[in-house]
Design an enzyme around this catalytic site. Structure first.
Site, PDB file in Angstrom:
ATOM      1  N   LYS A  22      28.068 -30.172   3.180  1.00 26.45           N
ATOM      2  CA  LYS A  22      27.821 -28.869   2.548  1.00 26.45           C
ATOM      3  C   LYS A  22      29.086 -28.371   1.848  1.00 26.45           C
ATOM      4  O   LYS A  22      29.046 -27.944   0.703  1.00 26.45           O
ATOM      5  CB  LYS A  22      27.404 -27.854   3.624  1.00 26.45           C
ATOM      6  CG  LYS A  22      27.413 -26.423   3.160  1.00 26.45           C
ATOM      7  CD  LYS A  22      26.974 -25.466   4.243  1.00 26.45           C
ATOM      8  CE  LYS A  22      28.079 -24.860   5.071  1.00 26.45           C
ATOM      9  NZ  LYS A  22      28.961 -23.905   4.388  1.00 26.45           N
ATOM     10  N   ASN A  23      30.223 -28.447   2.555  1.00 25.95           N
ATOM     11  CA  ASN A  23      31.447 -27.862   2.020  1.00 25.95           C
ATOM     12  C   ASN A  23      32.075 -28.705   0.915  1.00 25.95           C
ATOM     13  O   ASN A  23      33.046 -28.283   0.289  1.00 25.95           O
ATOM     14  CB  ASN A  23      32.463 -27.627   3.147  1.00 25.95           C
ATOM     15  CG  ASN A  23      32.032 -26.487   4.051  1.00 25.95           C
ATOM     16  OD1 ASN A  23      31.040 -25.798   3.770  1.00 25.95           O
ATOM     17  ND2 ASN A  23      32.759 -26.293   5.141  1.00 25.95           N
ATOM     18  N   CYS A 116      28.608 -16.080   6.113  1.00 30.12           N
ATOM     19  CA  CYS A 116      28.457 -15.736   7.521  1.00 30.12           C
ATOM     20  C   CYS A 116      29.464 -14.668   7.924  1.00 30.12           C
ATOM     21  O   CYS A 116      30.621 -14.694   7.489  1.00 30.12           O
ATOM     22  CB  CYS A 116      28.668 -16.992   8.389  1.00 30.12           C
ATOM     23  SG  CYS A 116      27.241 -18.068   8.419  1.00 30.12           S
ATOM     24  N   ARG A 121      37.402 -12.421   6.140  1.00 32.14           N
ATOM     25  CA  ARG A 121      37.236 -13.349   5.027  1.00 32.14           C
ATOM     26  C   ARG A 121      37.637 -12.758   3.666  1.00 32.14           C
ATOM     27  O   ARG A 121      36.824 -12.645   2.743  1.00 32.14           O
ATOM     28  CB  ARG A 121      35.797 -13.884   4.975  1.00 32.14           C
ATOM     29  CG  ARG A 121      35.378 -14.517   6.290  1.00 32.14           C
ATOM     30  CD  ARG A 121      34.128 -15.306   6.172  1.00 32.14           C
ATOM     31  NE  ARG A 121      34.390 -16.674   5.741  1.00 32.14           N
ATOM     32  CZ  ARG A 121      33.449 -17.609   5.641  1.00 32.14           C
ATOM     33  NH1 ARG A 121      32.211 -17.337   5.914  1.00 32.14           N
ATOM     34  NH2 ARG A 121      33.761 -18.820   5.260  1.00 32.14           N
ATOM     35  N   ASP A 305      34.723 -24.716  12.386  1.00 29.73           N
ATOM     36  CA  ASP A 305      33.263 -24.841  12.275  1.00 29.73           C
ATOM     37  C   ASP A 305      32.650 -25.583  13.464  1.00 29.73           C
ATOM     38  O   ASP A 305      31.425 -25.585  13.616  1.00 29.73           O
ATOM     39  CB  ASP A 305      32.887 -25.563  10.968  1.00 29.73           C
ATOM     40  CG  ASP A 305      33.114 -24.679   9.755  1.00 29.73           C
ATOM     41  OD1 ASP A 305      33.333 -23.472   9.933  1.00 29.73           O
ATOM     42  OD2 ASP A 305      33.074 -25.202   8.619  1.00 29.73           O
ATOM     43  N   ARG A 397      21.104 -22.718   6.478  1.00 34.43           N
ATOM     44  CA  ARG A 397      22.152 -22.679   5.443  1.00 34.43           C
ATOM     45  C   ARG A 397      22.916 -23.992   5.374  1.00 34.43           C
ATOM     46  O   ARG A 397      23.407 -24.359   4.314  1.00 34.43           O
ATOM     47  CB  ARG A 397      23.177 -21.584   5.766  1.00 34.43           C
ATOM     48  CG  ARG A 397      22.635 -20.199   5.756  1.00 34.43           C
ATOM     49  CD  ARG A 397      23.737 -19.232   6.051  1.00 34.43           C
ATOM     50  NE  ARG A 397      24.610 -19.225   4.871  1.00 34.43           N
ATOM     51  CZ  ARG A 397      25.257 -18.177   4.439  1.00 34.43           C
ATOM     52  NH1 ARG A 397      25.174 -17.044   5.085  1.00 34.43           N
ATOM     53  NH2 ARG A 397      26.002 -18.237   3.375  1.00 34.43           N
TER      54      ARG A 397
HETATM   55  C1  UD1 Z   1      35.976 -22.948   4.296  1.00 33.00           C
HETATM   56  C2  UD1 Z   1      34.660 -23.532   4.734  1.00 33.00           C
HETATM   57  C3  UD1 Z   1      34.241 -22.971   6.081  1.00 33.00           C
HETATM   58  C4  UD1 Z   1      35.361 -23.158   7.099  1.00 33.00           C
HETATM   59  C5  UD1 Z   1      36.690 -22.647   6.561  1.00 33.00           C
HETATM   60  C6  UD1 Z   1      37.878 -22.991   7.454  1.00 33.00           C
HETATM   61  C7  UD1 Z   1      33.534 -23.970   2.624  1.00 33.00           C
HETATM   62  C8  UD1 Z   1      32.408 -23.639   1.714  1.00 33.00           C
HETATM   63  N1  UD1 Z   1      33.658 -23.221   3.739  1.00 33.00           N
HETATM   64  O1  UD1 Z   1      35.785 -21.539   4.186  1.00 33.00           O
HETATM   65  O2  UD1 Z   1      33.065 -23.647   6.495  1.00 33.00           O
HETATM   66  O3  UD1 Z   1      35.041 -22.445   8.264  1.00 33.00           O
HETATM   67  O4  UD1 Z   1      36.963 -23.242   5.274  1.00 33.00           O
HETATM   68  O5  UD1 Z   1      37.963 -24.359   7.655  1.00 33.00           O
HETATM   69  O6  UD1 Z   1      34.276 -24.902   2.380  1.00 33.00           O
HETATM   70  N2  UD1 Z   1      42.148 -16.274   3.875  1.00 33.00           N
HETATM   71  C9  UD1 Z   1      42.862 -15.195   3.421  1.00 33.00           C
HETATM   72  N3  UD1 Z   1      42.768 -14.888   2.076  1.00 33.00           N
HETATM   73  C10 UD1 Z   1      42.003 -15.615   1.212  1.00 33.00           C
HETATM   74  C11 UD1 Z   1      41.282 -16.719   1.709  1.00 33.00           C
HETATM   75  C12 UD1 Z   1      41.377 -17.017   3.061  1.00 33.00           C
HETATM   76  O7  UD1 Z   1      43.557 -14.524   4.166  1.00 33.00           O
HETATM   77  O8  UD1 Z   1      41.977 -15.298   0.014  1.00 33.00           O
HETATM   78  C13 UD1 Z   1      42.217 -16.614   5.329  1.00 33.00           C
HETATM   79  C14 UD1 Z   1      40.870 -16.437   6.031  1.00 33.00           C
HETATM   80  O9  UD1 Z   1      40.671 -15.114   6.475  1.00 33.00           O
HETATM   81  C15 UD1 Z   1      40.971 -17.420   7.168  1.00 33.00           C
HETATM   82  C16 UD1 Z   1      41.841 -18.536   6.588  1.00 33.00           C
HETATM   83  O10 UD1 Z   1      42.475 -18.000   5.442  1.00 33.00           O
HETATM   84  O11 UD1 Z   1      41.665 -16.860   8.251  1.00 33.00           O
HETATM   85  C17 UD1 Z   1      41.060 -19.782   6.211  1.00 33.00           C
HETATM   86  O12 UD1 Z   1      40.024 -19.460   5.340  1.00 33.00           O
HETATM   87  P1  UD1 Z   1      39.559 -20.458   4.197  1.00 33.00           P
HETATM   88  O13 UD1 Z   1      40.194 -21.795   4.413  1.00 33.00           O
HETATM   89  O14 UD1 Z   1      39.764 -19.799   2.889  1.00 33.00           O
HETATM   90  O15 UD1 Z   1      38.017 -20.570   4.479  1.00 33.00           O
HETATM   91  P2  UD1 Z   1      36.843 -20.640   3.430  1.00 33.00           P
HETATM   92  O16 UD1 Z   1      37.296 -21.357   2.202  1.00 33.00           O
HETATM   93  O17 UD1 Z   1      36.228 -19.311   3.302  1.00 33.00           O
END
Ligand code: UD1
Length: 418
Positions: A22-23, A116, A121, A305, A397
């Protein structure tokens, strides 16, 4: 609304085919608008997040259709730069479209993305990265509005290795003028898959899988065909299912190198795991020892995850386990539901203290996010007695035919309309 009706307590045997990740698929779909030529994603899972993203592509003006399990995207007629708010709120990955839509059309508008509810986030790192590339980013009434005459390469240093921010910056920089260097990039295998896909389209990217990614901007990208990598989270979910129910499973099409941190924990618990060709084999008999400590961290650490399924497994291990969730603030919503099934867990801040019990018992439980819902399903198929799991929309999802795959392996699980 559907629910699962589950009669627990049966071991799992047989072979499970693992879907494409998915990711990996979601950022590839976002990447497809970077060209005006045809893109084909083979083995594209028909999970709700993918179908929502396909709908967004349609709203942007792309033509899409499934031919068997291949998704064919014709982005030639794409002209719209606004992602409809209702769809953006459905899934967080819609935010990836900022990078690719602004790169193709010079502007993009998207409502703050949903996904979710597992914590705050934020998307600040995505926006900072885009700004570094020369994109004008503004926030207007709950929407993010981007404009850019032509992005230019830059050095982007991420405060933390965000998967989504790394992918968004890749998408915005692949056709930018000059070179981009992303430092402290996330190292997830799905980012390597995105690099491979963009390079097949004519991009010049190197370093994905390490914390420094170098992008040499190219003027245009062309169409391509691609089979995304297998879903390590789906594979991990089935490995944990086997560990909880006992039995012997083979996962077809799974990549063992991408689930090393989980395999290490499962061996500590006393499961036997080995990989041969494109299969991972797991055998679990007898008592399970607690894994003592499971701490989530960015790849190659233990994936957040799989934290919820691992918490469900720890509930029925001998001894105590401390689970530390380092990535998301509110990712323990499955815990009260596991407690209804007889689990002994205390949550303090970002840690869950799990004291193993001999077995969970059946109960009526409610999924409140994707992986938490999967965890409750595993708890129910391994528990003594009958359970129901409601709010399956979360599970849909990310897993295609989750119940069918579990049933084929011997679980007594039915999906019924309520
Ligand atoms: C992706 C995955 C999700 C997984 C997550 C962590 C996809 C579609 N989703 O989510 O399944 O749980 O990686 O492995 O690939 N953060 C910030 N600012 C930002 C972005 C992130 O502070 O602009 C923080 C988040 O709050 C979190 C950490 O960085 O604590 C990691 O998040 P991130 O790696 O960005 O997760 P996603 O890309 O949303």
């Amino acid at each position: 609304m559907d629910k699962y009706v589950i009669e627990g307590g049966r071991p799992l045997y047989g072979e499970v085919e693992i879907q494409s990740a998915k990711n990996a698929v979601l950022p590839l779909l976002a990447a497809s608008v970077l060209t005006d030529e045809q893109v084909v994603i083979r083995r594209c899972p028909r999970i709700a997040d993918v179908l929502n993203m396909v709908q967004i592509l349609g709203e942007l003006g792309c033509k899409t259709c499934f031919e068997g399990d291949a998704l064919v995207i014709d982005p030639a007629a794409a002209a719209n730069h606004e992602i409809p708010p209702a769809l953006a709120r459905e899934l967080r990955s819609s935010v990836f479209l900022l990078g690719s839509v602004v790169a193709r059309f010079g502007r993009a508008r998207i409502a703050y993305p949903g996904g979710c509810d597992i914590g705050l986030r934020p998307v600040d790192l995505h926006l900072q990265g885009l700004r570094r590339l020369g994109v004008d980013v503004r926030e207007e009434g709950g929407s993010i509005v981007c404009a850019c005459e032509g992005a230019r390469g830059a050095e982007v240093v991420l405060d933390c290795p965000s998967v989504g921010a790394t992918e968004n910056i890749l998408l915005a920089s692949v056709t930018a003028k000059g070179s981009t260097l992303i430092r402290n990039a996330a190292r997830e295998p799905e980012i390597v898959d995105l690099q491979n896909f963009l390079n097949k389209m004519g991009g010049k990217i190197a370093g994905a899988g390490t914390s420094v990614i170098a992008v040499e901007g190219v003027p245009r990208l062309h169409g391509t065909e691609h089979t995304p990598l297998p879903d390590r989270i789906e594979a991990g979910t089935f490995l944990i299912a086997a560990a909880m129910c006992g039995g012997k499973l083979a996962l077809r099409g799974a990549k063992s190198e991408n689930i090393a941190s989980l395999a290490h924990k499962l061996r500590e618990i006393s499961c036997k795991i080995h990989a041969k060709d494109d299969k991972i084999y797991i055998e679990c008999v007898g008592a399970r020892r607690s894994p003592k400590l499971v701490e989530t961290s960015p790849y190659p650490g233990f994936p957040t995850d799989l934290q919820a399924p691992m918490t469900a497994l720890a509930c029925i291990c001998e001894g105590s386990t401390v689970i530390v969730e380092n990535l998301f603030e509110t990712r323990f919503k499955h815990v009260p539901e596991l407690i209804r099934m007889g689990a002994d867990i205390t949550v303090r801040g970002r840690s869950a203290f799990v004291r193993g019990v001999p077995a969970l018992h059946g109960a009526d439980v409610c999924a409140s996010d994707l992986r938490g819902g999967a965890a409750l399903t595993l708890a129910a198929i391994s528990a003594e007695g009958c359970s129901t799991v409601v709010d399956l929309g979360f599970i849909d999802r990310g897993y295609s035919d989750f119940e069918g795959k579990l049933r084929a392996a011997g679980a007594r699980i039915r999906r019924v309309r309520v």
